[in-house]
Design a protein around this motif. Structure first.
Motif: not given
Length: 359
Positions: A226-229, A246, A248-250
């Motif tokens: 997952k992306y936090s940034e 910026s 954000h992913s899940s």
């Protein structure tokens, strides 16, 4: 008086235990921070270690030592004969393998000693090098030592760029996990004082079987991490390109059907536009960008998954996921029959807001 006696007794015990621990003075040992392995032939490798020498008011000097050894034997004994102080692996942060070595021999015989060494942390970074590890380790990078530079490069790209989480512990977990193909990043030297992460190497039984180039890493990370940034550029047909930052992913996996197995992946992405090359960024343009971003994710992720199926590898871990949802899971049947018939559907929810500089 009773409290004083207890305090004295506690101090005595602490000092007694301290005396049982082997002491090592930093000035009297050589701390290995990085090690690399290069291919010589089917039986021999060249090992190279980086030992930083810290000087007052100066950047550390990288002392490089190399030795030839048989694959199943340690190179450290030969390198020890070149150093004035005992070699210690407690500060080891990166282990590198040349691409040629990883293709011809594999990395498993070389990784095994590190998982058995109690002085080596599980957060150790592993990487393949496009070229020779000795040449890469012999460069001059940053002001904190070469091995520290490489480990910081990895850390930065995991937190802020497209590299999925990776270290020794995660590699071993994927390797021993049924239904999962391990992967590690690939480095390439691009100058005397520069290197880059140019992709991800996928390994089967410790050997490279596929490679994800840098331009596809964004979509691979959406599938496995997952992306936090993050940052990704989206181009639309009506004109203009947006830098979506910026991010954000899940993601969420759902087993939606059996025989044939069907898995639905729900991917959620939130981002901010802070650069746009084109005319006025209207709500209609933003909607178009969201739609295009959604289509790009679905198209590229499905393309990667189909490639993995064709090559009979599973870095996403579909087999492991199905195993957690299936009683009496038969991994042999999965590999031989079910995986090739797997149907994957991707549902993507993209939300982009306007912010920053519009060019």
């Amino acid at each position: 008086m009773g409290h004083l006696c207890k305090l004295i007794a506690s101090v005595f015990i602490v000092f007694s235990l301290t005396g049982c621990v082997k002491k090592e003075i930093l000035d009297d040992i050589s701390l290995i921070e990085g090690i690399g392995f290069d291919y010589i032939d089917e039986k021999n490798i060249l090992g190279t270690v980086v030992i930083p020498v810290y000087l007052p008011d100066e950047a550390p000097r990288n002392n490089i030592y190399s030795a030839k050894a048989e694959i199943k034997k340690s190179i450290l004994q030969d390198i020890q004969q070149q150093t004035a102080d005992p070699i210690v692996t407690g500060s080891l942060s990166v282990v590198l393998f040349s691409k040629k070595l990883t293709e011809k021999v594999g990395i498993l015989p070389l990784v095994d000693p590190f998982q058995r060494d109690p002085g080596v942390g599980s957060g150790l970074y592993l990487a393949v090098v496009d070229g020779e590890t000795k040449e890469l380790l012999g460069g001059q990078y940053g002001v904190r030592g070469n091995a520290t530079y490489i480990s910081k490069l990895m850390e930065h790209n995991i937190k802020h760029e497209d590299l999925p989480k990776t270290n020794l512990q995660l590699f071993l977990a994927d390797f021993y996990q049924e239904g999962k193909t391990p992967y590690i990043p690939q480095l390439k030297k691009i100058g005397k004082d520069k290197m880059k992460i140019n992709g991800i190497s996928l390994l089967k039984y410790g050997k490279i079987v596929d490679f994800i180039p840098s331009e596809e890493m964004f979509f691979f990370k959406l599938l496995v991490d997952k992306y936090s940034e993050g940052l990704h550029k989206v181009e639309i047909e009506s004109g203009g390109e947006a830098a979506v930052r910026s991010i954000h992913s899940s993601h969420k996996y759902t087993l939606t059907k059996r025989e044939p197995t069907e898995i639905t992946i729900e991917i959620e992405v939130d981002g901010i536009i802070n650069e746009f090359t084109g005319q006025e960024l209207t709500p209609k343009k933003i909607h178009e960008l969201q739609q295009q971003f959604r289509e790009d994710i679905q198209k590229e992720c499905l393309k990667l998954i189909q490639r993995f199926k064709d090559k009979e590898i599973d870095p996403v871990g579909f087999g492991h996921f199905v195993k957690t949802q299936t009683r009496n899971f038969d991994v042999k049947k999965w590999r031989e029959n079910h995986y090739k018939d797997l149907v994957v559907k991707i549902k993507t929810d993209v939300k982009i807001s306007e912010s920053g500089v519009i060019e």
